[in-house]
Design an enzyme around this catalytic site. Structure first.
Site, PDB file in Angstrom:
ATOM      1  N   HIS A  84       0.825  -1.211   0.000  1.00 36.31           N
ATOM      2  CA  HIS A  84       0.000   0.000   0.000  1.00 36.31           C
ATOM      3  C   HIS A  84       0.859   1.261   0.000  1.00 36.31           C
ATOM      4  CE1 HIS A  84       0.263  -0.083   4.553  1.00 36.31           C
ATOM      5  NE2 HIS A  84       0.233   1.224   4.386  1.00 36.31           N
ATOM      6  N   ASP A 220       1.244  -7.714   2.256  1.00 33.20           N
ATOM      7  CA  ASP A 220       1.367  -6.270   2.028  1.00 33.20           C
ATOM      8  C   ASP A 220       2.837  -5.877   1.878  1.00 33.20           C
ATOM      9  OD1 ASP A 220       0.942  -3.575   1.831  1.00 33.20           O
ATOM     10  OD2 ASP A 220      -0.349  -3.425   3.592  1.00 33.20           O
ATOM     11  N   SER A 645       3.999   2.490   8.295  1.00 36.61           N
ATOM     12  CA  SER A 645       3.753   1.492   7.256  1.00 36.61           C
ATOM     13  C   SER A 645       5.041   1.211   6.487  1.00 36.61           C
ATOM     14  CB  SER A 645       2.685   1.992   6.287  1.00 36.61           C
ATOM     15  OG  SER A 645       1.432   2.050   6.906  1.00 36.61           O
TER      16      SER A 645
END
Length: 710
Positions: A84, A220, A645
């Site tokens: 992402h 991810d 992230s």
């Protein structure tokens, strides 16, 4: 003093539980931090973790793009980050013919790696404490406005003295609520290339439904490479650039983890408000989160319907939708968590204790006596303006895109810009906008945004264009939007370019309906910012003094600075949690969950048949968990937030075991109040990452670059 004893006893009772809270500055780790890290299992000396003089672990951690973290994992500049985080770059390189979002991307040679225009990776070069230089000037300034302005001016001078340019970035950041200042200097690498990404059925498996949720089965991750000059220095893109050789490259562990094993993240957390007062909590819930949730849900429903009907629209809006929905669901979860965990009431209790502590001493009263009054006045006085500003910015600045485009054009000084400057704007801003824009879709969004603003914003604060629209269209904002898009020149890149290159035509463009709408909205937003500005300095002063007072109130308690997108370390342990009564979540997931969730009728849970077949064969080899299966994701109690992230997760030997990509739903209030029993970091297992690269991508060249520990 009697009123303080219950709180002090509580602090003593929970100190061992809460000891792992904090996103700590690596250059400020104290004896208490290091002892706790060792107690949890960390094996290595401090200077192997962080040092500016010698190669150390922190030197491998990077800012990826504008808001994520990554980790250099090879001597040839290979970067691991989240899918992402790379999503916007992957989307920008995709087309209907080459749908890297849906199908993934594998480069079998360095020559096949794809340059990503506009993407940068930053390595932290040095951190300089400039507190004394700034405080020497501002410490005697009593007016908060003048104090902040003076600090900003000195900061700019300091950064200019170091040098800000295309390959070096310097910025002074305030810490501890403007009580400490550090300057960070970064090497900026602008030649970054896409190397590998799994398909979205892996990298985004679960979509919005699973976002912020556990159990999770999302791969991810994405892989990029940083390129440098012949002398290994930052440089702009050129085909002949060489892979960058980082100062430090960590080992990558295939050994896995067990319950209660040491886990450590290093990354760039974006923003927290752990010292936010009760009035601030209330404003966040009622005047920021609730309007944001309402407006984004309307916009996202319109986008999603169009994306499901067209692959071309899906590719154009995939990154926009992801960015919008992520913070939308975050706001929902935060409001839920703040209510369920009684955070407002707990903040009120802390404020009562603070007031009692201040009242015990004339010196404290002189120094901190106005703190709570400033905070209450600042927040309660700005609640209405904050709510209106949120509706306006969400609906117009972040909602109807044609307003954003018109604002871009309005900001260009056509009369005084050179042809080269105009060409640069057209190439790097206007064309980028049109690449991912669908006018017919935006028309629907504009009508809906006009309607929700009219419904929620008091008449006296509406953009001044509303009365004329209401008079002509009788409240039919869909008809107004259709008429605007029929008449505007802003849906044509050629007409926009022509106006920017011709001052006479630019003047004529000012009569365009989109231009007029954008200008009217801008004036209303500016008015709200002025109203808010009158209260923000009370808040800033109150928060600065509140933190300083808490530091005095608890002299033996380690208080970490709120996150501000600078490098931090968080330490903790692998482990599950109890989400609610009579339930327990274990600390890892396996491939079994993919088959339990997989649904060929769902765009969120559909998985390509070749990936399902690959998992069914269970040929996991060195990537398996020893029990005939493979771990996909795992939990730890590390303290992270947005910006983390892509953060590497390390074991006790500072070996890479995963990439952090999410937090859990039950602790969405974590940016304001850390909940040690509930708050968990969700990470993708590095073995799943390597499995996909090796077995699905058939790309052993990347595996061979890594320092694997079996």
């Amino acid at each position: 003093m009697r009123r303080l004893w219950p709180l002090l006893l509580l602090l003593i009772a929970v100190s061992s539980v809460r000891a792992d809270e904090g996103m700590w500055l690596l250059n400020e780790l104290n004896k208490q931090n290091l002892e706790r890290m060792k107690e949890l299992g960390f094996n290595l000396p401090y200077d192997s973790l962080h040092s500016e003089e010698q190669a150390s672990l922190s030197q491998a951690v990077v800012i990826f793009g504008g808001g994520c973290t990554g980790i250099a994992v090879s001597e040839e500049g290979l970067i691991f980050t989240n899918h992402h985080c790379g999503f916007g770059s992957i989307q920008s390189l995709s087309s209907v013919e080459h749908d890297y979002l849906k199908d993934g991307f594998v480069s079998q040679t360095k020559e096949a790696e794809l340059p990503v225009p506009g993407l940068s990776v930053k390595f932290l070069k040095k951190t300089i404490n400039v507190t004394d230089r700034i405080m020497a000037v501002i410490d005697t300034i009593t007016d908060e406005v003048a104090r902040i302005q003076a600090a900003d001016s000195i900061s700019n001078v300091l950064c200019d003295s170091v040098g800000n340019n295309a390959t070096q970035y310097a910025e002074v950041y305030p810490y501890y609520n403007n009580n400490v200042y550090y300057m960070q200097v970064y090497d900026v690498f602008n030649d970054v290339r896409l190397v590998f990404t799994p398909p979205s059925s892996v990298g985004k498996f679960g979509g919005d439904t699973d976002n912020w949720m556990w159990p999770r089965h999302t791969g991810d991750f994405s892989v990029f490479r940083v390129y440098a000059s012949e002398s290994n220095e930052p440089v702009e893109y050129a085909a002949g650039n060489k892979p960058y050789k980082p100062r430090y490259v960590p080992e990558v562990s295939l050994q896995g983890y067990q319950d209660k094993d040491y886990a450590m993240t290093i990354g760039f957390p974006g923003s927290t408000d752990r010292y936010l007062c009760s009035w601030g909590v209330q404003q966040r819930v009622e005047n920021s989160n609730k309007p944001r949730i309402e407006v984004r849900e309307i916009k996202q429903d319109i986008w999603k319907e169009a994306m499901q009907a067209s692959d071309a629209v899906r590719i154009k809006y995939a990154s926009k939708y992801q960015g919008s929905s992520n913070y939308w669901k975050n706001s929902i979860g935060m409001n839920r968590g703040l209510a369920n965990l009684n955070v407002f009431e707990r903040k009120q209790e802390q404020e009562k204790e603070f007031a009692a502590w201040v009242a015990q001493s004339p010196q404290r009263q002189e120094k901190y006596g106005e703190v709570l009054t400033l905070l209450e006045k600042g927040y309660t006085g700005s609640n209405e303006y904050r709510q209106i500003a949120t509706y306006l910015s969400e609906a117009f600045a972040g909602g109807a895109e044609i307003i954003k485009l018109a604002r871009m054009v309005q900001s260009v000084d056509v009369q005084n810009s050179t042809p080269e400057e105009i060409d640069y704007i057209l190439e790097n801003q206007i064309k980028d906008f049109f690449k991912d824009y669908e006018a017919s879709l935006d028309q629907k969004v504009l009508g809906a945004m006009m309607e929700v603003v009219k419904k929620r914003v008091p008449a006296q604060y509406l953009p001044d264009i509303y009365p004329s629209i209401d008079k002509k269209y009788k409240g039919d904002y869909a008809r107004y939007a259709a008429d605007l898009f029929k008449k505007t020149s802003f849906t044509s890149i050629d007409k926009v370019a022509e106006a920017l290159k011709n001052p006479a035509k630019y003047e004529k463009l000012k009569q365009d309906p989109a231009y007029k709408l954008s200008l009217s909205v801008l004036i209303s937003l500016f008015e709200m910012q002025q109203f808010l500005g009158e209260t923000q300095f009370d808040i800033a002063k109150g928060e600065r003094l509140y933190f300083a007072g808490l530091k005095e109130m608890y002299p033996d308690k380690a208080l970490s600075s709120d996150a501000n997108f600078t490098m931090r370390v968080s330490y903790g342990s692998v482990g599950g949690y109890q989400p609610y009564d009579a339930a327990w979540y274990t600390y890892y997931t396996t491939t079994k969950g993919v088959f339990e969730k997989e649904d060929p009728k769902s765009d969120e849970f559909w998985v390509q048949s070749e990936i399902l077949d690959l998992l069914k064969r269970k040929d996991f080899g060195q990537y398996g968990n020893g029990n005939g299966d493979m771990n996909l994701c795992f939990l730890s109690n590390n303290d992270i937030t947005g910006g983390n992230s892509g953060s590497p997760v390390f074991d006790k030997n500072a070996r890479l075991i995963g990439l952090a990509f999410d937090g859990n739903w039950e602790a969405m209030s974590g940016d304001i109040a850390f909940e040690p029993e509930l708050q968990r970091t969700i990470s993708v297992d590095i073995r799943y990452v390597l499995f996909m690269i090796d077995k699905w991508g058939k790309c052993p060249r990347l595996i061979n670059e890594l320092k694997l520990v079996k």
